[in-house]
Design an enzyme around this catalytic site. Structure first.
Site, PDB file in Angstrom:
ATOM      1  N   LYS A 146      -4.138  -8.205  -7.264  1.00 38.82           N
ATOM      2  CA  LYS A 146      -5.464  -8.593  -6.817  1.00 38.82           C
ATOM      3  C   LYS A 146      -6.461  -7.462  -7.024  1.00 38.82           C
ATOM      4  O   LYS A 146      -6.089  -6.293  -7.013  1.00 38.82           O
ATOM      5  CB  LYS A 146      -5.433  -9.014  -5.338  1.00 38.82           C
ATOM      6  CG  LYS A 146      -5.527  -7.886  -4.347  1.00 38.82           C
ATOM      7  CD  LYS A 146      -5.875  -8.408  -2.958  1.00 38.82           C
ATOM      8  CE  LYS A 146      -6.198  -7.245  -2.010  1.00 38.82           C
ATOM      9  NZ  LYS A 146      -7.567  -6.771  -2.094  1.00 38.82           N
ATOM     10  N   LYS A 189     -10.639  -2.712  -3.582  1.00 38.16           N
ATOM     11  CA  LYS A 189     -11.600  -1.606  -3.547  1.00 38.16           C
ATOM     12  C   LYS A 189     -10.914  -0.267  -3.719  1.00 38.16           C
ATOM     13  O   LYS A 189     -11.419   0.631  -4.368  1.00 38.16           O
ATOM     14  CB  LYS A 189     -12.308  -1.589  -2.184  1.00 38.16           C
ATOM     15  CG  LYS A 189     -13.542  -2.427  -2.130  1.00 38.16           C
ATOM     16  CD  LYS A 189     -14.299  -2.173  -0.842  1.00 38.16           C
ATOM     17  CE  LYS A 189     -13.992  -3.232   0.182  1.00 38.16           C
ATOM     18  NZ  LYS A 189     -12.941  -2.873   1.112  1.00 38.16           N
ATOM     19  N   LYS A 247       0.820  -1.212   0.000  1.00 38.96           N
ATOM     20  CA  LYS A 247       0.000   0.000   0.000  1.00 38.96           C
ATOM     21  C   LYS A 247       0.856   1.266   0.000  1.00 38.96           C
ATOM     22  O   LYS A 247       0.483   2.263  -0.616  1.00 38.96           O
ATOM     23  CB  LYS A 247      -0.987  -0.014   1.169  1.00 38.96           C
ATOM     24  CG  LYS A 247      -2.070  -1.080   0.971  1.00 38.96           C
ATOM     25  CD  LYS A 247      -3.291  -0.904   1.841  1.00 38.96           C
ATOM     26  CE  LYS A 247      -4.375  -1.872   1.355  1.00 38.96           C
ATOM     27  NZ  LYS A 247      -5.638  -1.792   2.058  1.00 38.96           N
TER      28      LYS A 247
END
Ligand code: ATP
Ligand code: MG
Length: 336
Positions: free
Chosen positions: A199, A202, A116
């Site tokens: 992957k 959201k 992230k």
């Protein structure tokens, strides 16, 4: 530790954006199946979403939308406890205790932190993005969860939760249930249709690669038709090999998860990528369409959604306050 007759599950989702097919196959579908067998707790973890949200007015609407989606996929407010994390302040309280129970080294090794932050280069990186696994450990341990049904990407988080529970129990005496992660046989890691090495997420802006549960059927079919595969041809081009054929493997796995077969078995039915894409898209639409319809109906009745979330928070707090109290007593904190 409290004695429960029915085993308990706890699993949560962040209100960070529209729910996608990976969330559904990796987690939500199994939460719905689990509510018959388990005492089920499912949180909308808005505090976790704050690790990446920087603008006002976003988190509330996203929380309500996720609540509508959790009920639309089939969570039954009579059987499952669905609640908003910030409505149960014990999460923050045990969260701090967990922050002091996990180590800096453990947090540094979390692959999601590395992923992230790599995606947020030149952007603000909050301290919360580093420490949230401790809060997540609290989310799980507060409910004495025996099992945590999740997608593959969350395994490491349950692992750090287990380590924290074991460490705490060792330091302060038996307090927490040590939970097990449970992932589905197919659909545990749904990849982007445009980049099958990443992957579906959201919080990624990957519209064409991400199949959202609110997408209209035509949009879903189009995304599948445009899915990235490879340039192999010939009778055995359609085969299940995650390493060398990630795009095709992803389609096979999605198809298998929806139809209840194995990916290798599905592969035997096809020689052409085109037919696999169309059939998989249609199977996904047939599953998602009723969910989408129910979602739009539920979202229309905000009063009822708020009522359900209040009931859920009350039930969640009953369990959470008892566990927090147990933890504070075990440590020997001075009662207020
Ligand atoms: P974000 O990008 O904000 O982290 P996310 O899509 O990863 O969002 P989460 O709210 O973090 O979703 O996770 C909710 C659940 O969905 C977890 O159990 C997680 O393991 C599962 N999940 C997330 N992405 C996938 C995926 N691509 N395939 C299967 N399961 C997934
Ligand atoms: Mg995630």
């Amino acid at each position: 530790m409290s004695e429960q007759s029915t085993p308990r599950v706890l699993s949560c989702m962040q209100p960070t954006g529209d729910v996608h097919l990976g969330n559904y196959l990796g987690a939500l579908r199994n939460w719905v199946a689990g509510q018959d067998r388990y005492d089920a707790f499912h949180g909308i973890v808005d505090l976790h979403a704050l690790t990446v949200i920087e603008e006002p007015g976003i988190i509330g609407p996203q929380t309500v939308e996720l609540a509508a989606m959790l009920f639309a996929v089939g969570l039954d407010p009579e059987r499952a406890t669905v609640f908003v994390q910030s409505h149960v302040p014990e999460h923050n309280q045990l969260g701090w205790i967990m922050e002091c129970t996990v180590s800096y080294g453990e947090l540094s090794r979390m692959t999601q932190f590395k992923d992230k932050t790599a995606k947020r280069q030149n952007e603000f990186i909050s301290g919360g993005l580093f420490t949230y696994p401790a809060l997540q450990a609290a989310d799980i341990l507060l409910y004495d969860a025996n099992e945590v049904p999740i997608g593959d990407d969350q395994r490491q988080h349950v692992e750090i939760t287990r380590d924290a529970a074991i460490r705490f129990n060792h330091r302060f005496g038996d307090t927490f249930v040590v939970p097990d992660a449970v992932t589905p046989a197919a659909g545990a890691r749904v990849m982007s249709l445009q980049d099958p090495t990443a992957k579906m997420s959201k919080s990624d802006d990957s519209g064409a690669g991400c199949v959202y549960l609110v997408d209209e059927p035509a949009a879903v079919l189009k995304k599948f038709k445009r899915a990235v595969t490879d340039s192999d041809t010939g009778a055995d081009a359609v085969r299940f090999d995650r390493d060398t054929k990630p795009g095709v493997a992803n389609l096979l796995e999605i198809n298998a998860a929806i139809t209840g077969r194995s990916p290798a078995d599905v592969a035997e039915d096809y020689e052409q990528y085109g037919a696999l894409k169309v059939d998989t898209g249609e199977a996904v639409v047939a599953t998602l369409e009723p969910i989408r319809t129910r979602y739009l109906e539920l979202l229309d009745d905000r009063g009822e959604l708020a009522r359900r979330l209040r009931v859920g928070a009350d039930k969640a707090r009953e369990v959470a306050t008892a566990t927090l109290d147990r933890a504070q007593r075990a440590i020997g904190m001075l009662p207020a």
